[in-house]
Design an enzyme around this catalytic site. Structure first.
Site, PDB file in Angstrom:
ATOM      1  N   GLY A   1       0.872  -1.187   0.000  1.00 27.85           N
ATOM      2  CA  GLY A   1       0.000   0.000   0.000  1.00 27.85           C
ATOM      3  C   GLY A   1       0.899   1.223   0.000  1.00 27.85           C
ATOM      4  O   GLY A   1       2.070   1.155  -0.419  1.00 27.85           O
ATOM      5  N   SER A   2       0.380   2.326   0.529  1.00 29.60           N
ATOM      6  CA  SER A   2       1.192   3.546   0.466  1.00 29.60           C
ATOM      7  C   SER A   2       2.469   3.419   1.297  1.00 29.60           C
ATOM      8  O   SER A   2       3.524   3.898   0.884  1.00 29.60           O
ATOM      9  CB  SER A   2       0.368   4.763   0.876  1.00 29.60           C
ATOM     10  OG  SER A   2      -0.452   4.448   1.957  1.00 29.60           O
TER      11      SER A   2
ATOM     12  N   ARG B   1      -2.598  -8.685  -2.052  1.00 25.19           N
ATOM     13  CA  ARG B   1      -3.747  -9.466  -2.514  1.00 25.19           C
ATOM     14  C   ARG B   1      -3.781  -9.543  -4.029  1.00 25.19           C
ATOM     15  O   ARG B   1      -4.107 -10.564  -4.602  1.00 25.19           O
ATOM     16  CB  ARG B   1      -5.045  -8.854  -1.998  1.00 25.19           C
ATOM     17  CG  ARG B   1      -5.388  -9.335  -0.618  1.00 25.19           C
ATOM     18  CD  ARG B   1      -6.610  -8.667  -0.115  1.00 25.19           C
ATOM     19  NE  ARG B   1      -6.411  -7.217  -0.038  1.00 25.19           N
ATOM     20  CZ  ARG B   1      -7.330  -6.352   0.387  1.00 25.19           C
ATOM     21  NH1 ARG B   1      -8.505  -6.784   0.746  1.00 25.19           N
ATOM     22  NH2 ARG B   1      -7.082  -5.066   0.449  1.00 25.19           N
TER      23      ARG B   1
ATOM     24  N   VAL C   1       6.408  -2.989  10.737  1.00 26.07           N
ATOM     25  CA  VAL C   1       5.820  -1.683  11.096  1.00 26.07           C
ATOM     26  C   VAL C   1       4.308  -1.715  10.863  1.00 26.07           C
ATOM     27  O   VAL C   1       3.662  -0.677  10.815  1.00 26.07           O
ATOM     28  CB  VAL C   1       6.452  -0.506  10.302  1.00 26.07           C
ATOM     29  CG1 VAL C   1       7.878  -0.247  10.733  1.00 26.07           C
ATOM     30  CG2 VAL C   1       6.351  -0.715   8.795  1.00 26.07           C
ATOM     31  N   GLY C   2       3.765  -2.934  10.672  1.00 28.45           N
ATOM     32  CA  GLY C   2       2.318  -3.078  10.435  1.00 28.45           C
ATOM     33  C   GLY C   2       1.592  -3.229  11.764  1.00 28.45           C
ATOM     34  O   GLY C   2       1.292  -2.247  12.447  1.00 28.45           O
ATOM     35  N   ARG C   3       1.341  -4.460  12.126  1.00 25.50           N
ATOM     36  CA  ARG C   3       0.732  -4.773  13.422  1.00 25.50           C
ATOM     37  C   ARG C   3       1.359  -6.047  13.956  1.00 25.50           C
ATOM     38  O   ARG C   3       1.704  -6.954  13.186  1.00 25.50           O
ATOM     39  CB  ARG C   3      -0.774  -5.008  13.263  1.00 25.50           C
ATOM     40  CG  ARG C   3      -1.610  -3.752  13.166  1.00 25.50           C
ATOM     41  CD  ARG C   3      -1.674  -3.002  14.507  1.00 25.50           C
ATOM     42  NE  ARG C   3      -2.500  -1.818  14.409  1.00 25.50           N
ATOM     43  CZ  ARG C   3      -2.071  -0.614  14.029  1.00 25.50           C
ATOM     44  NH1 ARG C   3      -0.806  -0.416  13.715  1.00 25.50           N
ATOM     45  NH2 ARG C   3      -2.889   0.421  13.980  1.00 25.50           N
TER      46      ARG C   3
ATOM     47  N   GLU D   1       0.589  -5.223  22.967  1.00 30.21           N
ATOM     48  CA  GLU D   1       1.240  -3.989  23.431  1.00 30.21           C
ATOM     49  C   GLU D   1       0.574  -3.483  24.705  1.00 30.21           C
ATOM     50  O   GLU D   1      -0.652  -3.587  24.824  1.00 30.21           O
ATOM     51  CB  GLU D   1       1.154  -2.923  22.331  1.00 30.21           C
ATOM     52  CG  GLU D   1       1.962  -3.317  21.112  1.00 30.21           C
ATOM     53  CD  GLU D   1       1.779  -2.357  19.933  1.00 30.21           C
ATOM     54  OE1 GLU D   1       1.147  -1.302  20.098  1.00 30.21           O
ATOM     55  OE2 GLU D   1       2.275  -2.688  18.845  1.00 30.21           O
TER      56      GLU D   1
ATOM     57  N   HIS E   1       6.130   1.106  19.203  1.00 33.42           N
ATOM     58  CA  HIS E   1       5.050   1.545  18.294  1.00 33.42           C
ATOM     59  C   HIS E   1       5.137   3.059  18.058  1.00 33.42           C
ATOM     60  O   HIS E   1       4.210   3.800  18.405  1.00 33.42           O
ATOM     61  CB  HIS E   1       3.678   1.157  18.872  1.00 33.42           C
ATOM     62  CG  HIS E   1       2.605   1.069  17.811  1.00 33.42           C
ATOM     63  ND1 HIS E   1       1.547   0.232  17.887  1.00 33.42           N
ATOM     64  CD2 HIS E   1       2.432   1.749  16.638  1.00 33.42           C
ATOM     65  CE1 HIS E   1       0.760   0.380  16.825  1.00 33.42           C
ATOM     66  NE2 HIS E   1       1.291   1.298  16.053  1.00 33.42           N
TER      67      HIS E   1
HETATM   68  O1  LIG Z   1       0.238   2.348  13.956  1.00 33.54           O
HETATM   69  C1  LIG Z   1      -0.209   3.395  13.669  1.00 33.54           C
HETATM   70  C2  LIG Z   1      -1.480   3.595  13.053  1.00 33.54           C
HETATM   71  O2  LIG Z   1      -2.157   2.605  12.755  1.00 33.54           O
HETATM   72  O3  LIG Z   1      -1.856   4.744  12.854  1.00 33.54           O
END
Ligand SMILES: O=CC(=O)O
Length: 379
Positions: free
Chosen positions: A218-219, A240, A295-297, A326, A344
């Site tokens: 994505g971006s 996807r 850096v996603g989840r 978290e 995070h």
């Molecule tokens: O993790 C940061 C967000 O989802 O904005």
């Protein structure tokens, strides 16, 4: 975005400022005091006055936990009739039952959960504008069933999240944090040079020619790709769908991209489909020298497996800004020099939040004037 106020910038965009100055000048030409948020004080007061007569403005629900601020509110109030249950002594559910029936658009601030129960109280809802990139705090299944459109803030956060992902990779491959700890502990004069190898394996890796697998183009993923291409890396991606306009190699499944990558960089949203997508098989395919950056989840990775793979040396390292539970971080990770940890914080810059202001404002304006929306979440 954490539970504290996610929006703490020092300036606002031209359009807001322009509007606020105009309002301030009309209502009180002699006052030009500036409040700590950088808004003309009179403009804020004028907006509060507007509140009294804003019934004609488009109605927007502010969905936030009382602990999460929306400094943007003063600005939005000049353009929208904001309904904010957090400002009312009434319990949120009874406030929504009595006032929110006609609400068509909602701002979801930070990670405030939107459950199916909340959505049931909003029968007219058509649009959710999220101030976060991730939307796993929102009941996506119910939103999809209802045909609710959602915008997120990933375009606003993309550059900062991408910078951070690359920084984590540099740190894991070049061991900057570990070397820093070595110096801070006063070990250089005692132990000599920081070790370059460990168990017959060189621990510092150069970037040129390294194969990067971006999971989720994505971006944010796209900004990561641009940056690492400039480092001389070979970029591939998994998402996807294949993106026709993108020059990078496409992998339809994550196992395939893991097998062909030196580092996987996770930039996807967490959904039912992506939960634990980085599992035992994927880590095995990535191999002993492979690195994972997230850096996603946290929930994208089976974290228990990740800890075991790292402890056994079955993958080469990890750079993690997000975790499954978290703020709890698996204690074993704290001991490992090939793991770089961060609480995070990838998207936390004033510039990012300023961009979020813009996006929220632009999307609400667009929605109420039947114009195209930006950063629409695809689900
Ligand atoms: O993790 C940061 C967000 O989802 O904005």
């Amino acid at each position: 975005m954490g539970n504290e106020s996610p929006i703490g910038t020092s300036s606002v965009t031209f359009e807001y400022t322009h509007h606020l100055r105009e309002t301030a000048q009309t209502k009180a030409p002699n006052r030009s005091k500036i409040n700590p948020k950088g808004l003309p004080v009179m403009a804020v007061e004028a907006n509060q006055e507007c509140l009294k007569s804003n019934e004609d403005l488009p109605l927007v629900l502010v969905h936030r936990l009382p602990s999460i601020n929306l400094p943007l509110k003063a600005i939005l109030q000049a353009h929208f009739h904001l309904l904010d249950p957090a400002d009312s002594p009434e319990p949120a559910s009874s406030f929504l039952s009595s006032h929110a029936q006609p609400v068509r658009a909602l701002i979801c601030v930070g990670y405030t959960p939107i459950t199916a129960e909340t959505l049931n109280l909003l029968p007219s809802l058509e649009l959710i504008v999220a101030t976060s990139a991730g939307v796993d705090h929102i009941d996506l299944q119910e939103c999809r069933r209802r045909g609710i459109i959602m915008t997120n803030a990933s375009t606003a956060f993309a550059e900062d999240a991408a910078d951070y992902a690359v920084a984590l990779l540099i740190d894991v491959w070049r061991r900057i944090s570990a070397a820093d700890r070595f110096l801070h502990a006063g070990l250089w004069p005692v132990k000599g040079d920081y070790p370059l190898g460990f168990k017959h394996c060189f621990i510092f890796f150069c970037f040129r020619g390294k194969r990067i697998g971006i999971v989720g183009l994505g971006s944010i993923g796209f900004e990561v790709a641009k940056r690492l291409e400039a480092f001389g890396c070979c970029i591939a991606y998994n998402s996807r769908k294949k993106k026709p306009s993108v020059p990078f190699s496409y992998y339809a499944n994550v196992l395939g991209i893991a097998a062909d990558s030196d580092a996987l960089i996770l930039c996807s949203s967490l959904t039912e489909q992506t939960h634990h997508m980085i599992n035992k098989d994927v880590m095995t395919a990535l191999g002993k020298k492979g690195v994972i950056i997230n850096v996603g989840r946290g929930g994208l990775i089976d974290e228990k497996e990740l800890v075991q793979f790292l402890l056994r040396g079955d993958i080469g390292g990890a750079g993690l800004d997000v975790f499954e539970n978290e703020p709890d971080v698996p204690r074993e990770l704290l001991e490992l020099d090939n793991v770089v940890l961060s609480p995070h914080r990838a998207i936390f810059t004033p510039e990012s939040f300023e961009a979020v202001y813009d996006l929220v404002f632009t999307n609400l304006k667009a929605f109420f004037s039947n114009k195209p929306l930006q950063s629409v979440f695809q689900y």
